[in-house]
Design a protein around this motif. Sequence first.
Motif, PDB file in Angstrom:
ATOM      1  N   ALA A 112       8.792   2.253   0.610  1.00 44.93           N
ATOM      2  CA  ALA A 112       9.303   2.714   2.184  1.00 44.93           C
ATOM      3  C   ALA A 112       8.987   1.393   2.946  1.00 44.93           C
ATOM      4  CB  ALA A 112       8.127   3.906   2.479  1.00 44.93           C
ATOM      5  N   ALA A 113      10.159   1.577   3.833  1.00 48.53           N
ATOM      6  CA  ALA A 113      10.164   0.111   4.824  1.00 48.53           C
ATOM      7  C   ALA A 113       9.099   0.244   5.670  1.00 48.53           C
ATOM      8  CB  ALA A 113      11.667   0.250   5.521  1.00 48.53           C
ATOM      9  N   SER A 114       8.506   1.503   6.081  1.00 48.10           N
ATOM     10  CA  SER A 114       7.447   1.446   7.055  1.00 48.10           C
ATOM     11  C   SER A 114       5.846   0.947   6.417  1.00 48.10           C
ATOM     12  CB  SER A 114       7.212   2.726   7.419  1.00 48.10           C
ATOM     13  OG  SER A 114       6.922   3.744   6.358  1.00 48.10           O
ATOM     14  N   MET A 115       5.948   0.653   5.304  1.00 47.35           N
ATOM     15  CA  MET A 115       4.672   0.361   4.654  1.00 47.35           C
ATOM     16  C   MET A 115       4.767  -1.088   4.259  1.00 47.35           C
ATOM     17  SD  MET A 115       2.584   2.579   3.918  1.00 47.35           S
ATOM     18  CE  MET A 115       1.491   1.836   2.880  1.00 47.35           C
ATOM     19  N   ALA A 116       5.702  -2.031   4.833  1.00 48.42           N
ATOM     20  CA  ALA A 116       5.664  -3.416   4.824  1.00 48.42           C
ATOM     21  C   ALA A 116       4.351  -4.050   5.344  1.00 48.42           C
ATOM     22  CB  ALA A 116       6.864  -3.843   5.722  1.00 48.42           C
ATOM     23  N   GLY A 117       3.884  -3.577   6.235  1.00 45.58           N
ATOM     24  CA  GLY A 117       2.534  -4.180   6.759  1.00 45.58           C
ATOM     25  C   GLY A 117       1.276  -4.259   5.660  1.00 45.58           C
ATOM     26  N   GLY A 147      -2.635   8.942   4.947  1.00 43.24           N
ATOM     27  CA  GLY A 147      -2.149   8.002   5.834  1.00 43.24           C
ATOM     28  C   GLY A 147      -0.546   7.802   5.651  1.00 43.24           C
ATOM     29  N   VAL A 148       0.059   8.221   4.499  1.00 46.09           N
ATOM     30  CA  VAL A 148       1.470   7.929   4.347  1.00 46.09           C
ATOM     31  C   VAL A 148       1.878   9.474   3.969  1.00 46.09           C
ATOM     32  CG1 VAL A 148       3.152   6.824   3.134  1.00 46.09           C
ATOM     33  CG2 VAL A 148       0.596   6.019   3.092  1.00 46.09           C
ATOM     34  N   ALA A 149       2.997   9.846   5.086  1.00 42.08           N
ATOM     35  CA  ALA A 149       3.395  11.232   4.856  1.00 42.08           C
ATOM     36  C   ALA A 149       4.555  11.512   3.857  1.00 42.08           C
ATOM     37  CB  ALA A 149       3.683  11.763   6.324  1.00 42.08           C
ATOM     38  N   PHE A 150       4.226  12.579   3.095  1.00 43.86           N
ATOM     39  CA  PHE A 150       5.372  12.995   2.241  1.00 43.86           C
ATOM     40  C   PHE A 150       6.583  13.571   2.893  1.00 43.86           C
ATOM     41  CE2 PHE A 150       7.374  15.517  -1.193  1.00 43.86           C
ATOM     42  CZ  PHE A 150       7.470  14.557  -1.913  1.00 43.86           C
ATOM     43  N   THR A 205      10.326   7.533  -5.222  1.00 43.57           N
ATOM     44  CA  THR A 205      11.316   7.571  -4.178  1.00 43.57           C
ATOM     45  C   THR A 205      10.950   7.253  -2.811  1.00 43.57           C
ATOM     46  OG1 THR A 205      12.642   9.254  -5.684  1.00 43.57           O
ATOM     47  CG2 THR A 205      13.403   8.607  -3.226  1.00 43.57           C
ATOM     48  N   ALA A 206      11.542   5.939  -2.271  1.00 43.95           N
ATOM     49  CA  ALA A 206      11.090   5.475  -0.871  1.00 43.95           C
ATOM     50  C   ALA A 206      11.469   6.520   0.019  1.00 43.95           C
ATOM     51  CB  ALA A 206      11.848   4.061  -0.770  1.00 43.95           C
ATOM     52  N   ALA A 207      12.685   7.390  -0.060  1.00 48.05           N
ATOM     53  CA  ALA A 207      12.861   8.189   1.119  1.00 48.05           C
ATOM     54  C   ALA A 207      11.936   9.104   1.369  1.00 48.05           C
ATOM     55  CB  ALA A 207      14.252   8.757   0.892  1.00 48.05           C
ATOM     56  N   ASN A 208      11.055   9.521   0.154  1.00 46.43           N
ATOM     57  CA  ASN A 208       9.956  10.508   0.328  1.00 46.43           C
ATOM     58  C   ASN A 208       8.798  10.067   1.131  1.00 46.43           C
ATOM     59  OD1 ASN A 208      11.568  12.825  -0.591  1.00 46.43           O
ATOM     60  ND2 ASN A 208      11.199  12.053  -2.717  1.00 46.43           N
TER      61      ASN A 208
END
Length: 316
Positions: free
Chosen positions: A136-141, A273-276, A293-296
Amino acid sequence: MTKIADVIVPEVFNPYVVQKTAELSAFAQAGVIATDPVFDKLATAGGKLINMPFWSDLTGDDEVLSDSTPLTPGKITAGQDVATLLMRGRAWKANDLATALSGSDPMVAIGDLVAAYWARQEQKTLINTLKGVFLAASMAGNKSDISGAVDPAVAEFTASTFIDAAYKLGDAESKLTAIAMHSATFASLRKQNLIDYVFDSDNKPIAVYMEKRVIVDDGMPVSGGVYSTYLFGAGAIAKGNGAAPVPTETDRDSLQGDDILINRQHFILHPRGVAFQSASVAGSSATNAELATAANWVRAYENKNIRIVEFKHLLS
């Protein structure tokens, strides 16, 4: 002849399997997976998705007190973490359990086999979850990928590159307490004499690296010589045991002469902290492929409050 129905008492068997599964889980023993009655309650609340609201950190600078100028109220905001209820099951014929049935306590023997099976399956489920989370792109940090560095030495797992990965969490680095790695990564570190050992209360050795407990699993992602190692804080993964309508039952195929044991599990195994998102879940519950799957997945907490880091590297 001993039959499964003669030895399995579901009211005793079910909690035994749940407890034994936790004892056999390397992630649970390392403190990565946290179980709590609150999570159990969430897992029995019903529905495919489980909402876990939280209060966001307070922000803004303090103000100088004044007799004439009032303080400016800041907003208290809420966020939403979301877990998915995993509904899994497996059935075995008596032939698969023949040795256990011949033991002195067949219910315990069968329970040990079933618990060991679920411990392995949960580990697979967790690894697939981590794959999806870090795509998931939002987890790059929370991700340190040095595998593409031109200089091979810079792309390899070393003490220096590991420290860089750990400090993706900044001043929250001290919350990281465990590392999960492929056996090839572990072997590389052992060859360099970088693995230490401590002993538990039963005098069994526990591998540690930089004071962090090591979990070794060959299910860790590896592709084209690039290995994924995961750093965890205590309780980074929430585990809640739900209640399948019929967790355990026995059956008999009279024509084949087979006794059958059926075991079902409802549970949450959630990276806090990571929402499905359930963007591409086709059935009643997410498969391992859908968890990967990243989109999830989308980040819900601030990066440093998510106690997981992915470290992608080569080996020396």
